[in-house]
Design a protein around this motif. Structure first.
Motif, PDB file in Angstrom:
ATOM      1  N   LEU A  57       0.820  -1.295   0.057  1.00 46.87           N
ATOM      2  CA  LEU A  57      -0.168   0.115  -0.028  1.00 46.87           C
ATOM      3  C   LEU A  57       0.898   1.227  -0.044  1.00 46.87           C
ATOM      4  N   SER A  91      -5.952   5.697   4.222  1.00 51.62           N
ATOM      5  CA  SER A  91      -6.357   4.289   3.588  1.00 51.62           C
ATOM      6  C   SER A  91      -6.750   3.061   4.734  1.00 51.62           C
ATOM      7  N   GLU A  92      -5.839   3.225   5.723  1.00 55.23           N
ATOM      8  CA  GLU A  92      -6.261   2.423   6.759  1.00 55.23           C
ATOM      9  C   GLU A  92      -7.551   2.635   7.363  1.00 55.23           C
ATOM     10  N   CYS A  95     -10.324   4.084   6.040  1.00 54.44           N
ATOM     11  CA  CYS A  95     -11.296   3.481   5.073  1.00 54.44           C
ATOM     12  C   CYS A  95     -11.183   1.927   5.051  1.00 54.44           C
ATOM     13  N   SER A  96     -10.190   1.343   5.354  1.00 51.23           N
ATOM     14  CA  SER A  96     -10.298  -0.143   5.078  1.00 51.23           C
ATOM     15  C   SER A  96     -11.124  -0.765   6.329  1.00 51.23           C
ATOM     16  N   ASP A 114     -13.079   1.499   8.292  1.00 48.20           N
ATOM     17  CA  ASP A 114     -14.124   2.283   8.474  1.00 48.20           C
ATOM     18  C   ASP A 114     -14.242   2.809  10.026  1.00 48.20           C
ATOM     19  N   ARG A 144     -15.175   5.630   5.383  1.00 46.64           N
ATOM     20  CA  ARG A 144     -15.254   5.098   4.238  1.00 46.64           C
ATOM     21  C   ARG A 144     -16.260   5.627   3.241  1.00 46.64           C
TER      22      ARG A 144
END
Length: 144
Positions: free
Chosen positions: A32, A78-79, A81-82, A84, A90
């Motif tokens: 990532l 990113s984390e 969102c992954s 939520d 997210r």
């Protein structure tokens, strides 16, 4: 809770950049990070010299000058969102991404919201307000 030092963060991103260049296998978080590094070729020279990066810790500059902070924010978003977390982030980022038609541009706007939330939290001496953060991202996604 993982609490890396500035040196740890710099070593991590420099190592990921080196692994990418050498086409070495990576863990998921490194993959990532590598994707975000690829989006920022202007940082590649700085990421190529870990010793120089470490020697610059504490030097004056702006947050825009700090590729390690910038890439860390991409990873944080990113984390978030992954998993939520905070709940609703997210969907808010997805809405903003759809509105901008570009995840990278959306992330840069979310960074501004994240920075505002953290600044207000520090200034007021209270925990970060995740709902205010999400609301600010949603406003960006729904306003012209």
């Amino acid at each position: 809770m993982f609490n890396p030092t500035q040196a740890d963060v710099r070593r991590f991103f420099c190592a990921v950049h080196a692994k990418t260049l050498q086409q070495q296998p990576m863990e998921a978080i490194e993959m990532l990070a590598s994707q975000w590094i690829a989006e920022h070729p202007e940082y590649h020279a700085e990421l190529s010299d870990v010793d120089a990066a470490l020697s610059r810790i504490g030097e004056p500059g702006t947050e825009q000058d700090n590729p390690f902070l910038h890439l860390s924010m991409h990873l944080s978003i990113s984390e978030q969102c992954s998993i939520d977390q905070p709940p609703g982030i997210r969907q808010a980022v997805e809405l903003l991404t759809a509105r901008r038609d570009d995840l990278h541009s959306a992330h840069h706007e979310v960074m501004e919201c994240l920075g505002t939330m953290l600044w207000e939290s520090q200034r007021a001496g209270r925990p970060p307000d995740g709902q205010a953060y999400i609301d600010q991202v949603r406003r960006r996604a729904t306003q012209d």
